[in-house]
Scaffold this active site. Structure first.
Site, mmCIF file in Angstrom:
data_model
loop_
_atom_site.group_PDB
_atom_site.id
_atom_site.type_symbol
_atom_site.label_atom_id
_atom_site.label_comp_id
_atom_site.label_asym_id
_atom_site.label_seq_id
_atom_site.Cartn_x
_atom_site.Cartn_y
_atom_site.Cartn_z
ATOM 1 N N LYS A 1 -10.150 8.142 -9.207
ATOM 2 C CA LYS A 1 -8.877 8.288 -8.490
ATOM 3 C C LYS A 1 -8.334 9.707 -8.595
ATOM 4 O O LYS A 1 -7.972 10.314 -7.594
ATOM 5 C CB LYS A 1 -7.824 7.301 -9.037
ATOM 6 C CG LYS A 1 -8.096 5.856 -8.650
ATOM 7 C CD LYS A 1 -7.018 4.911 -9.158
ATOM 8 C CE LYS A 1 -6.873 4.903 -10.657
ATOM 9 N NZ LYS A 1 -8.098 4.529 -11.399
ATOM 10 N N HIS B 1 -2.754 -0.191 -8.621
ATOM 11 C CA HIS B 1 -3.511 0.833 -9.371
ATOM 12 C C HIS B 1 -4.184 1.766 -8.357
ATOM 13 O O HIS B 1 -5.401 1.717 -8.176
ATOM 14 C CB HIS B 1 -4.538 0.122 -10.255
ATOM 15 C CG HIS B 1 -5.191 0.992 -11.293
ATOM 16 N ND1 HIS B 1 -6.381 0.657 -11.894
ATOM 17 C CD2 HIS B 1 -4.823 2.180 -11.844
ATOM 18 C CE1 HIS B 1 -6.711 1.593 -12.762
ATOM 19 N NE2 HIS B 1 -5.797 2.518 -12.754
ATOM 20 N N SER C 1 -10.421 1.957 -13.647
ATOM 21 C CA SER C 1 -10.236 3.080 -14.564
ATOM 22 C C SER C 1 -11.507 3.920 -14.657
ATOM 23 O O SER C 1 -12.615 3.375 -14.744
ATOM 24 C CB SER C 1 -9.867 2.543 -15.946
ATOM 25 O OG SER C 1 -8.701 1.751 -15.835
ATOM 26 N N ASP D 1 -17.295 16.432 -1.444
ATOM 27 C CA ASP D 1 -18.019 15.915 -0.280
ATOM 28 C C ASP D 1 -17.539 14.524 0.142
ATOM 29 O O ASP D 1 -17.878 14.057 1.225
ATOM 30 C CB ASP D 1 -19.527 15.929 -0.547
ATOM 31 C CG ASP D 1 -20.064 17.348 -0.546
ATOM 32 O OD1 ASP D 1 -19.744 18.090 0.416
ATOM 33 O OD2 ASP D 1 -20.742 17.739 -1.511
ATOM 34 N N ASN D 2 -16.737 13.879 -0.699
ATOM 35 C CA ASN D 2 -16.145 12.606 -0.278
ATOM 36 C C ASN D 2 -15.211 12.794 0.912
ATOM 37 O O ASN D 2 -14.871 11.841 1.607
ATOM 38 C CB ASN D 2 -15.392 11.950 -1.444
ATOM 39 C CG ASN D 2 -16.346 11.520 -2.554
ATOM 40 O OD1 ASN D 2 -17.506 11.222 -2.285
ATOM 41 N ND2 ASN D 2 -15.860 11.500 -3.787
ATOM 42 N N GLY E 1 -2.511 4.671 -22.845
ATOM 43 C CA GLY E 1 -2.307 3.488 -22.005
ATOM 44 C C GLY E 1 -1.652 2.335 -22.744
ATOM 45 O O GLY E 1 -1.067 1.448 -22.128
ATOM 46 N N ASP F 1 -2.729 7.609 -9.820
ATOM 47 C CA ASP F 1 -3.041 6.400 -10.599
ATOM 48 C C ASP F 1 -2.280 5.157 -10.147
ATOM 49 O O ASP F 1 -2.824 4.068 -10.209
ATOM 50 C CB ASP F 1 -2.763 6.663 -12.092
ATOM 51 C CG ASP F 1 -3.448 5.654 -13.016
ATOM 52 O OD1 ASP F 1 -4.654 5.410 -12.845
ATOM 53 O OD2 ASP F 1 -2.776 5.098 -13.897
ATOM 54 N N CYS G 1 -12.996 5.701 -12.438
ATOM 55 C CA CYS G 1 -13.894 5.583 -11.276
ATOM 56 C C CYS G 1 -13.539 6.551 -10.164
ATOM 57 O O CYS G 1 -14.002 6.395 -9.031
ATOM 58 C CB CYS G 1 -13.888 4.160 -10.757
ATOM 59 S SG CYS G 1 -14.733 3.007 -11.861
ATOM 60 N N LYS H 1 0.971 1.746 -17.523
ATOM 61 C CA LYS H 1 0.327 0.491 -17.145
ATOM 62 C C LYS H 1 1.226 -0.721 -17.434
ATOM 63 O O LYS H 1 1.283 -1.673 -16.670
ATOM 64 C CB LYS H 1 -1.033 0.351 -17.837
ATOM 65 C CG LYS H 1 -2.039 1.450 -17.404
ATOM 66 C CD LYS H 1 -2.265 1.384 -15.943
ATOM 67 C CE LYS H 1 -3.056 2.481 -15.272
ATOM 68 N NZ LYS H 1 -4.131 3.177 -15.848
ATOM 69 N N TYR I 1 -2.386 5.209 -28.674
ATOM 70 C CA TYR I 1 -3.167 5.721 -27.552
ATOM 71 C C TYR I 1 -2.405 5.527 -26.232
ATOM 72 O O TYR I 1 -1.867 4.435 -25.976
ATOM 73 C CB TYR I 1 -4.543 5.032 -27.466
ATOM 74 C CG TYR I 1 -5.162 5.264 -26.096
ATOM 75 C CD1 TYR I 1 -5.697 6.509 -25.780
ATOM 76 C CD2 TYR I 1 -5.099 4.302 -25.103
ATOM 77 C CE1 TYR I 1 -6.172 6.768 -24.502
ATOM 78 C CE2 TYR I 1 -5.583 4.552 -23.815
ATOM 79 C CZ TYR I 1 -6.114 5.792 -23.521
ATOM 80 O OH TYR I 1 -6.562 6.052 -22.258
ATOM 81 N N ARG J 1 -7.497 1.737 -23.976
ATOM 82 C CA ARG J 1 -6.764 0.478 -23.844
ATOM 83 C C ARG J 1 -7.567 -0.649 -24.507
ATOM 84 O O ARG J 1 -8.786 -0.604 -24.584
ATOM 85 C CB ARG J 1 -6.519 0.154 -22.374
ATOM 86 C CG ARG J 1 -5.462 1.064 -21.709
ATOM 87 C CD ARG J 1 -5.218 0.671 -20.268
ATOM 88 N NE ARG J 1 -6.382 0.938 -19.450
ATOM 89 C CZ ARG J 1 -7.283 0.047 -19.078
ATOM 90 N NH1 ARG J 1 -7.152 -1.238 -19.423
ATOM 91 N NH2 ARG J 1 -8.315 0.394 -18.349
ATOM 92 N N ARG K 1 -17.758 1.431 -9.142
ATOM 93 C CA ARG K 1 -19.100 1.904 -9.478
ATOM 94 C C ARG K 1 -20.081 0.777 -9.246
ATOM 95 O O ARG K 1 -20.085 -0.195 -9.994
ATOM 96 C CB ARG K 1 -19.153 2.305 -10.967
ATOM 97 C CG ARG K 1 -18.374 3.535 -11.307
ATOM 98 C CD ARG K 1 -18.428 3.825 -12.801
ATOM 99 N NE ARG K 1 -17.561 4.953 -13.085
ATOM 100 C CZ ARG K 1 -17.990 6.199 -13.251
ATOM 101 N NH1 ARG K 1 -19.289 6.484 -13.224
ATOM 102 N NH2 ARG K 1 -17.137 7.169 -13.476
ATOM 103 N N SER L 1 -11.292 10.996 -23.646
ATOM 104 C CA SER L 1 -10.275 11.993 -23.998
ATOM 105 C C SER L 1 -9.508 12.362 -22.722
ATOM 106 O O SER L 1 -10.044 12.299 -21.618
ATOM 107 C CB SER L 1 -10.926 13.223 -24.629
ATOM 108 O OG SER L 1 -11.946 13.736 -23.807
ATOM 109 N N ARG L 2 -8.249 12.751 -22.893
ATOM 110 C CA ARG L 2 -7.363 12.878 -21.732
ATOM 111 C C ARG L 2 -6.492 14.123 -21.814
ATOM 112 O O ARG L 2 -6.250 14.664 -22.882
ATOM 113 C CB ARG L 2 -6.452 11.648 -21.656
ATOM 114 C CG ARG L 2 -7.211 10.323 -21.520
ATOM 115 C CD ARG L 2 -6.903 9.601 -20.264
ATOM 116 N NE ARG L 2 -7.822 8.508 -19.993
ATOM 117 C CZ ARG L 2 -7.930 7.916 -18.806
ATOM 118 N NH1 ARG L 2 -7.194 8.326 -17.788
ATOM 119 N NH2 ARG L 2 -8.786 6.937 -18.618
#
Ligand code: GTP
Ligand code: SPV
Ligand code: MN
Length: 596
Positions: A255, A229, A251, A506-507, A202, A280, A253, A209, A200, A72, A410, A378-379
């Site tokens: 999700k 979001h 983004s 572990d979250n 997004g 998302d 982080c 978005k 691209y 983006r 973060r 990359s996605r």
């Protein structure tokens, strides 16, 4: 082509688009598999896409974007409200008439020699009372095929729309993919999006978005609901009870990872399970019973590939094994499959990297991202139905009741692993003050701490001061039925920069504490910033993680938070008198609490 709808507003807009763009051909996407299959074949014939190994990755395709077009572009994204004030201090703004003129000049005639694809799409299950319709025109088959995974496409959307004018207009034109003429523009008052000179995700999958967050956040403000979001997941306990939570992280982080997480073995054995509703975006409304209900308006996952592997995110990887489009990863030429950093420990010897150059593992230098086989952003575009833990509620359209909202980002230092806000107002304060280190999901520097309220900084379609006020208003309407608000941080590091908390599956240990707090069955200590668990309240069964380290990442240090409060005060300045008084009071309370 003229018979696909009788809706006069749709027909008039299509005529305008044809006159502007002057395509050689016009194709309406009807939603049939035959039509999509023909488009896949055409994209492979022109080299736009590459068909992958049919045995190992059935129905999967590969695509490369231009190296200047991989994320983006926030500095070229505009909210074109009639009044500058309504875009607010966090958005780029341009007068709508001026911007329409500029974009029409850029797009005019650019479909010459190309086909105009008309994509009717629904955000949310077609016909759901929470769903909304859109139409995107594009000159890219790649966009059509991605939209067909990420949204519900086809003429059925128009049948449900009838003669209504409540639909979003989306114009995408690839043009020359010139970064100097790239613009991603939202016109919230006109339900209109125009995106030029990009290909691209997004920037060009306009349902995502641009519509489901930027336009929809504005609609939600006007109509009394919320577009966020956020991932949505259901946590099932051994009694079979499912608690739904929504979580907003910026983004890249975590999700998608949290939404599809597999709990540690000892919890699986007890009967715990995670169900994915969305990874998302969440659209949330107050239901008849007064609780907050969320749907995922999307139909697929546009997920970050690097770091995705069988251990970190089994369910995401499983989702990519068929009918998936991979963008800007590497190709393994020996068997025509895909690879990315962090997939496994066997990088292909004979590969083509994301820019199209030959690549082998000897070229890789960890500290130099330009040597990576896959682009860091990359996605994969994978259908939601592929996900082994997709929630039975995903496709129903009624939405799931949300018990907890989680913010996070973060933060190498400062923010504890988890804490609970004192109440809704305090929770809105926590969200409004969120900060995170930037990632590769947007062009620009990576790793710089920036304030990203509710993870919506790049996605809020109106003045962020009004957005905060809307959150406070929703809390008043929800009253004692409001979800509890939490904050998490999986990204605390030691002095060498290594992550302290193991994260990923572990979250679940943290999620269990959150759900227990919602049910009133877990302990906490009150601190200056909210309720923090005692180290003993986080279950460390079977985990090689010592309680002293846990204590260190749960600690709330008054000096650190005094500095944080000063930074929040600075951040708040840009909202001027649009900053709700309640949030100003929350900040004063934090300052007082940490000054002691
Ligand atoms: P967008 O699709 O850009 O909105 O991103 P997202 O929020 O869905 O992020 P995603 O789950 O794709 O994760 C992004 C990166 O964070 C990946 O490289 C993951 O490996 C990493 N990540 C996710 N969860 C954790 C975690 O709990 N701990 C650590 N250390 N890294 C994580
Ligand atoms: C994000 O950047 O938050 C994404 C990927 O989810 S994109 O669709 O590019 O916005
Ligand atoms: Mn995202």
């Amino acid at each position: 082509m003229n018979k696909f709808t009788k809706n006069p507003t749709v027909l008039a807009w299509i005529e305008d688009m044809k006159a502007l763009l002057t395509p050689d051909n016009v194709v309406v996407i009807d939603g049939s598999e035959e039509q999509l299959e023909a488009l896949r074949a055409e994209a492979c014939a022109t080299g736009e896409m590459i068909k992958l190994n049919e045995e190992k990755l059935p129905g999967c395709y590969y695509h490369r974007t231009k190296p200047n077009d991989v994320a983006r572009v926030e500095d070229r994204t505009f909210i074109c409200s009639r009044e500058k004030e309504n875009a607010g201090p966090t958005n780029n703004w341009c007068d709508p008439q001026e911007m329409y003129a500029k974009l029409y000049d850029i797009a005019r005639g650019t479909y010459k020699g190309r086909t105009m694809y008309i994509i009717p799409f629904s955000m949310g299950p077609i016909g759901s009372p929470l769903a909304k319709a859109g139409i995107e025109v594009t000159d890219s088959i790649y966009v059509v095929l991605n939209m067909a995974i990420m949204t519900r496409v086809g003429t059925a959307v128009l049948d449900v729309l009838g003669d209504s004018n409540d639909w979003v207009r989306g114009l995408h034109a690839k043009c020359d993919v010139d970064p100097e003429k790239r613009y991603i523009c939202q016109f919230p008052e006109d339900n209109t999006i125009i995106s030029v000179n990009s290909a691209y995700g997004g920037n060009v999958l306009l349902g995502k978005k641009c519509f489901a967050l930027r336009i929809a956040s504005y609609q939600g403000w006007k109509e009394g609901w919320m577009a966020e979001h956020m991932l949505i997941l259901g946590l099932e306990n051994p009694k079979g009870e499912v608690t739904y939570v929504a979580a907003a992280f910026p983004s890249a982080c975590g999700k998608t990872n949290l939404a599809m997480m597999i709990p540690p073995a000892y919890l699986l054995e007890k009967g715990y399970k995670i169900w994915t509703v969305g990874d998302d975006i969440a659209w949330m409304r107050i239901g008849a019973d007064g609780r907050l209900y969320a749907i995922n308006p999307e139909n697929g996952f546009f997920g970050v590939a690097p770091g995705t592997n069988e251990k970190s995110n089994f369910n995401a990887l499983a989702s990519t094994k068929k009918n998936t489009i991979f963008t800007n990863v590497a190709i393994n030429n020996d068997d025509n499959t895909v690879w990315w950093e962090g997939l496994d420990k066997n990088p292909p010897e004979n590969a083509t990297e994301w820019k199209g150059n030959p690549w082998n593992p000897s070229m890789f230098v960890k500290a130099d991202k330009t040597t990576y086989a896959a682009h860091p952003n990359s996605r994969f575009t994978a259908p939601a139905v592929n996900c082994p833990c997709i929630s039975p509620e995903f496709d129903k359209g009624a939405g799931v009741p949300i018990s907890a909202i989680i913010f996070g980002g973060r933060r190498a230092k400062c923010t504890p692993l988890v804490y609970q806000s004192k109440n809704w107002e305090n929770g809105v304060f926590v969200g409004s003050a969120m900060a995170s280190e930037t990632t590769a999901a947007a062009a620009g520097a990576v790793g710089v701490v920036r304030r990203d309220p509710m993870a919506m900084l790049p996605f809020c379609g109106y003045h962020m001061g009004d957005y905060f006020a809307h959150w406070l208003e929703m809390g008043k309407k929800l009253g004692d039925k409001a979800p509890k608000i939490f904050n998490v941080n999986w990204f605390r590091t030691d002095d060498e920069g290594n992550f302290l908390w193991p994260g990923f599956g572990d979250n679940m240990r943290v999620l269990n504490w959150i759900v227990d707090r919602c049910n009133g069955t877990a302990d906490a200590v009150e601190t200056a910033i909210g309720y923090v668990p005692n180290a003993e309240d986080i279950d460390l069964t079977d985990l090689d993680f010592d309680i002293e380290t846990l204590k260190s990442i749960l600690a709330v240090d008054a000096d650190v938070w005094a500095k944080e409060a000063a930074e929040i005060e600075e951040h708040y300045k840009k909202f001027g008198d649009k900053l709700p008084a309640e949030l100003r009071a929350q900040l004063e309370a934090l300052k007082a609490a940490v000054a002691k």
